[in-house]
Design a protein around this motif. Structure first.
Motif, PDB file in Angstrom:
ATOM      1  N   GLY A 121      67.484  66.329  28.284  1.00  0.00           N
ATOM      2  CA  GLY A 121      66.307  65.851  29.015  1.00  0.00           C
ATOM      3  C   GLY A 121      64.993  66.376  28.474  1.00  0.00           C
ATOM      4  O   GLY A 121      63.980  66.344  29.156  1.00  0.00           O
ATOM      5  N   ILE A 122      64.992  66.841  27.223  1.00  0.00           N
ATOM      6  CA  ILE A 122      63.775  67.397  26.621  1.00  0.00           C
ATOM      7  C   ILE A 122      63.197  66.379  25.641  1.00  0.00           C
ATOM      8  O   ILE A 122      63.873  65.955  24.710  1.00  0.00           O
ATOM      9  N   ALA A 123      61.948  65.982  25.871  1.00  0.00           N
ATOM     10  CA  ALA A 123      61.267  65.051  24.971  1.00  0.00           C
ATOM     11  C   ALA A 123      60.043  65.739  24.393  1.00  0.00           C
ATOM     12  O   ALA A 123      59.297  66.401  25.117  1.00  0.00           O
ATOM     13  N   THR A 124      59.852  65.614  23.101  1.00  0.00           N
ATOM     14  CA  THR A 124      58.697  66.231  22.450  1.00  0.00           C
ATOM     15  C   THR A 124      57.807  65.149  21.882  1.00  0.00           C
ATOM     16  O   THR A 124      58.279  64.249  21.197  1.00  0.00           O
ATOM     17  N   ILE A 125      56.514  65.247  22.205  1.00  0.00           N
ATOM     18  CA  ILE A 125      55.536  64.299  21.686  1.00  0.00           C
ATOM     19  C   ILE A 125      54.669  65.067  20.698  1.00  0.00           C
ATOM     20  O   ILE A 125      53.865  65.909  21.086  1.00  0.00           O
ATOM     21  N   TYR A 126      54.895  64.817  19.411  1.00  0.00           N
ATOM     22  CA  TYR A 126      54.128  65.513  18.384  1.00  0.00           C
ATOM     23  C   TYR A 126      52.801  64.805  18.172  1.00  0.00           C
ATOM     24  O   TYR A 126      52.608  63.662  18.593  1.00  0.00           O
ATOM     25  N   GLN A 127      51.884  65.486  17.488  1.00  0.00           N
ATOM     26  CA  GLN A 127      50.554  64.927  17.270  1.00  0.00           C
ATOM     27  C   GLN A 127      50.638  63.567  16.566  1.00  0.00           C
ATOM     28  O   GLN A 127      49.970  62.616  16.948  1.00  0.00           O
ATOM     29  N   GLU A 128      51.449  63.526  15.518  1.00  0.00           N
ATOM     30  CA  GLU A 128      51.665  62.251  14.842  1.00  0.00           C
ATOM     31  C   GLU A 128      52.717  61.516  15.687  1.00  0.00           C
ATOM     32  O   GLU A 128      53.873  61.902  15.736  1.00  0.00           O
ATOM     33  N   LEU A 129      52.305  60.493  16.417  1.00  0.00           N
ATOM     34  CA  LEU A 129      53.068  60.020  17.574  1.00  0.00           C
ATOM     35  C   LEU A 129      54.335  59.252  17.244  1.00  0.00           C
ATOM     36  O   LEU A 129      55.126  58.973  18.118  1.00  0.00           O
ATOM     37  N   ALA A 130      54.515  58.865  15.997  1.00  0.00           N
ATOM     38  CA  ALA A 130      55.727  58.123  15.634  1.00  0.00           C
ATOM     39  C   ALA A 130      55.859  56.813  16.403  1.00  0.00           C
ATOM     40  O   ALA A 130      56.920  56.480  16.910  1.00  0.00           O
ATOM     41  N   LEU A 131      54.742  56.088  16.541  1.00  0.00           N
ATOM     42  CA  LEU A 131      54.792  54.748  17.131  1.00  0.00           C
ATOM     43  C   LEU A 131      54.769  53.722  15.999  1.00  0.00           C
ATOM     44  O   LEU A 131      54.262  53.996  14.913  1.00  0.00           O
ATOM     45  N   SER A 132      55.296  52.540  16.286  1.00  0.00           N
ATOM     46  CA  SER A 132      55.288  51.474  15.284  1.00  0.00           C
ATOM     47  C   SER A 132      54.113  50.545  15.538  1.00  0.00           C
ATOM     48  O   SER A 132      54.055  49.855  16.557  1.00  0.00           O
ATOM     49  N   GLU A 133      53.171  50.558  14.620  1.00  0.00           N
ATOM     50  CA  GLU A 133      51.901  49.838  14.771  1.00  0.00           C
ATOM     51  C   GLU A 133      52.080  48.353  15.056  1.00  0.00           C
ATOM     52  O   GLU A 133      51.338  47.757  15.823  1.00  0.00           O
ATOM     53  N   ASN A 134      53.066  47.746  14.391  1.00  0.00           N
ATOM     54  CA  ASN A 134      53.196  46.296  14.460  1.00  0.00           C
ATOM     55  C   ASN A 134      54.047  45.846  15.648  1.00  0.00           C
ATOM     56  O   ASN A 134      54.185  44.654  15.891  1.00  0.00           O
ATOM     57  N   LEU A 135      54.605  46.790  16.404  1.00  0.00           N
ATOM     58  CA  LEU A 135      55.381  46.414  17.584  1.00  0.00           C
ATOM     59  C   LEU A 135      54.515  46.531  18.833  1.00  0.00           C
ATOM     60  O   LEU A 135      53.497  47.221  18.846  1.00  0.00           O
ATOM     61  N   SER A 136      54.971  45.839  19.892  1.00  0.00           N
ATOM     62  CA  SER A 136      54.208  45.862  21.147  1.00  0.00           C
ATOM     63  C   SER A 136      54.417  47.191  21.871  1.00  0.00           C
ATOM     64  O   SER A 136      55.298  47.989  21.519  1.00  0.00           O
ATOM     65  N   VAL A 137      53.622  47.387  22.917  1.00  0.00           N
ATOM     66  CA  VAL A 137      53.768  48.563  23.779  1.00  0.00           C
ATOM     67  C   VAL A 137      55.195  48.634  24.320  1.00  0.00           C
ATOM     68  O   VAL A 137      55.869  49.668  24.225  1.00  0.00           O
ATOM     69  N   ALA A 138      55.681  47.519  24.879  1.00  0.00           N
ATOM     70  CA  ALA A 138      57.019  47.513  25.475  1.00  0.00           C
ATOM     71  C   ALA A 138      58.082  47.826  24.425  1.00  0.00           C
ATOM     72  O   ALA A 138      59.015  48.596  24.670  1.00  0.00           O
ATOM     73  N   GLU A 139      57.929  47.234  23.239  1.00  0.00           N
ATOM     74  CA  GLU A 139      58.922  47.482  22.187  1.00  0.00           C
ATOM     75  C   GLU A 139      58.916  48.946  21.754  1.00  0.00           C
ATOM     76  O   GLU A 139      59.966  49.522  21.484  1.00  0.00           O
ATOM     77  N   ASN A 140      57.737  49.538  21.700  1.00  0.00           N
ATOM     78  CA  ASN A 140      57.651  50.950  21.338  1.00  0.00           C
ATOM     79  C   ASN A 140      58.296  51.838  22.397  1.00  0.00           C
ATOM     80  O   ASN A 140      58.973  52.806  22.069  1.00  0.00           O
ATOM     81  N   VAL A 141      58.068  51.492  23.661  1.00  0.00           N
ATOM     82  CA  VAL A 141      58.648  52.311  24.732  1.00  0.00           C
ATOM     83  C   VAL A 141      60.174  52.252  24.662  1.00  0.00           C
ATOM     84  O   VAL A 141      60.858  53.239  24.935  1.00  0.00           O
ATOM     85  N   TYR A 142      60.702  51.121  24.253  1.00  0.00           N
ATOM     86  CA  TYR A 142      62.157  50.926  24.211  1.00  0.00           C
ATOM     87  C   TYR A 142      62.773  51.199  22.842  1.00  0.00           C
ATOM     88  O   TYR A 142      63.990  51.078  22.686  1.00  0.00           O
ATOM     89  N   LEU A 143      61.944  51.567  21.867  1.00  0.00           N
ATOM     90  CA  LEU A 143      62.458  51.769  20.511  1.00  0.00           C
ATOM     91  C   LEU A 143      63.687  52.680  20.543  1.00  0.00           C
ATOM     92  O   LEU A 143      63.638  53.780  21.067  1.00  0.00           O
ATOM     93  N   GLY A 144      64.782  52.209  20.003  1.00  0.00           N
ATOM     94  CA  GLY A 144      65.981  53.042  19.948  1.00  0.00           C
ATOM     95  C   GLY A 144      66.864  52.942  21.167  1.00  0.00           C
ATOM     96  O   GLY A 144      67.982  53.422  21.164  1.00  0.00           O
ATOM     97  N   ARG A 145      66.363  52.359  22.275  1.00  0.00           N
ATOM     98  CA  ARG A 145      67.259  52.186  23.434  1.00  0.00           C
ATOM     99  C   ARG A 145      67.037  50.829  24.088  1.00  0.00           C
ATOM    100  O   ARG A 145      66.980  50.696  25.311  1.00  0.00           O
ATOM    101  N   GLU A 146      66.887  49.811  23.267  1.00  0.00           N
ATOM    102  CA  GLU A 146      66.672  48.479  23.809  1.00  0.00           C
ATOM    103  C   GLU A 146      67.812  48.095  24.757  1.00  0.00           C
ATOM    104  O   GLU A 146      68.976  48.328  24.460  1.00  0.00           O
TER     105      GLU A 146
END
Ligand SMILES: Nc1ncnc2c1ncn2[C@@H]1O[C@H](COP(=O)(O)OP(=O)(O)O)[C@@H](O)[C@H]1O
Ligand SMILES: [Mg+2]
Length: 257
Positions: free
Chosen positions: A82-107
């Motif tokens: 249950g530990i999530a780490t948000i690093y400075q470099e956020l590791a988001l995918s620029e070309n995907l939507s907000v929803a797709e980014n939130v679900y990345l890896g657990r669609e």
């Protein structure tokens, strides 16, 4: 152990070759509380949170979650705990939507005749609810992340952590690159995470931010935890004096190197 204890670290040490990055660190992390980690560059803050994130194996010490000893030997172990780490470099995918980014890896996948289909409508709905709950100022989960501000990106990363059922969210300098108005919004998000019952660990150099949002503060110096204060029991001057090493209580330690 207090009632709301989530994680207890005891005697954590970390050596990198001959460099002692951490020595004998004890830390209690509690649900519903924002804990700020402070200290000069090289003090050991990032190394400590990387131990919690399963990115570094500690050279010494133990970690317990909800009273049970755990081994955080990999990022997968930390995520499962249950530990999530948000690093400075956020590791988001620029070309995907907000929803797709939130679900990345657990669609969320639904199968029709054995063929996987993403439950897009359901994903969008759930992300919309999370964004509303966090008051994230993102009008539409279909927006591409590429067009978002720095503060909105932090909100997406936080939603992602919540969607993965994180119970401890660790943020390393989340406001370092943000303008003042954006910083306010991200600090409000941090507060709401704690209000939802999450444990939050925040690394920050900004004393004003820390005093705005943190319930408790821990100061690292040369790999050691040298001070711990509840916000109500300290002030910025005292915290700064711990960070710089000027606090009178540190004099006897300083000559030891
Ligand atoms: N991967 C590594 N290899 C070797 N030394 C490291 C590594 N990561 C951190 N260190 C050292 O450990 C100490 C603590 O660093 P760090 O945890 O990054 O401090 P902070 O985040 O407080 O600025 C520093 O002396 C740093 O040079
Ligand atoms: Mg660091």
């Amino acid at each position: 152990m207090t009632d709301n204890a989530f994680l207890e670290a005891r005697g954590i040490g970390k050596q990198f070759g001959g460099v002692t990055a951490l020595a004998d660190v004890d830390m209690d992390i509690r649900r519903g509380e924002v804990l700020a980690l402070l200290g000069d560059n090289g003090a050991g803050k990032s190394t400590f949170v990387k131990v919690l994130a399963g990115a570094h194996r500690p050279s010494a010490g133990t970690i317990a979650i909800e009273g049970r000893p755990v081994s955080l030997a990999s990022p997968q172990d930390a995520a499962a705990a249950g530990i999530a780490t948000i690093y400075q470099e956020l590791a988001l995918s620029e070309n995907l939507s907000v929803a797709e980014n939130v679900y990345l890896g657990r669609e969320d996948v639904r199968r029709i005749l054995g063929i996987p289909f993403l439950k897009r409508a359901e994903m969008r709905r759930r992300v919309g609810v999370l964004l509303d709950e966090l008051d994230a100022h993102i009008p539409n989960p279909d927006m591409p992340v590429g067009g978002l501000s720095g503060g909105q990106r932090q909100a997406v990363a936080i939603c992602r952590a919540l969607n993965l059922d994180a119970r401890l969210v660790i943020m390393d300098e989340p406001t370092a690159a943000l303008a003042v108005a954006e910083t306010r919004k991200v600090l409000a998000l941090v507060r709401r995470l704690a209000e939802r019952g999450c444990a939050v660990v925040l690394i920050s150099h900004n004393i004003a931010d820390v005093f705005e949002v943190a319930d408790r503060m821990v100061v690292f110096r040369r790999g050691r935890k040298i001070a711990e204060r509840r916000r109500a029991d300290t002030d910025p001057e005292e915290i700064v004096s711990f960070i710089t090493g000027a606090h009178p209580s540190l004099r006897s330690l300083e000559h030891l190197g």
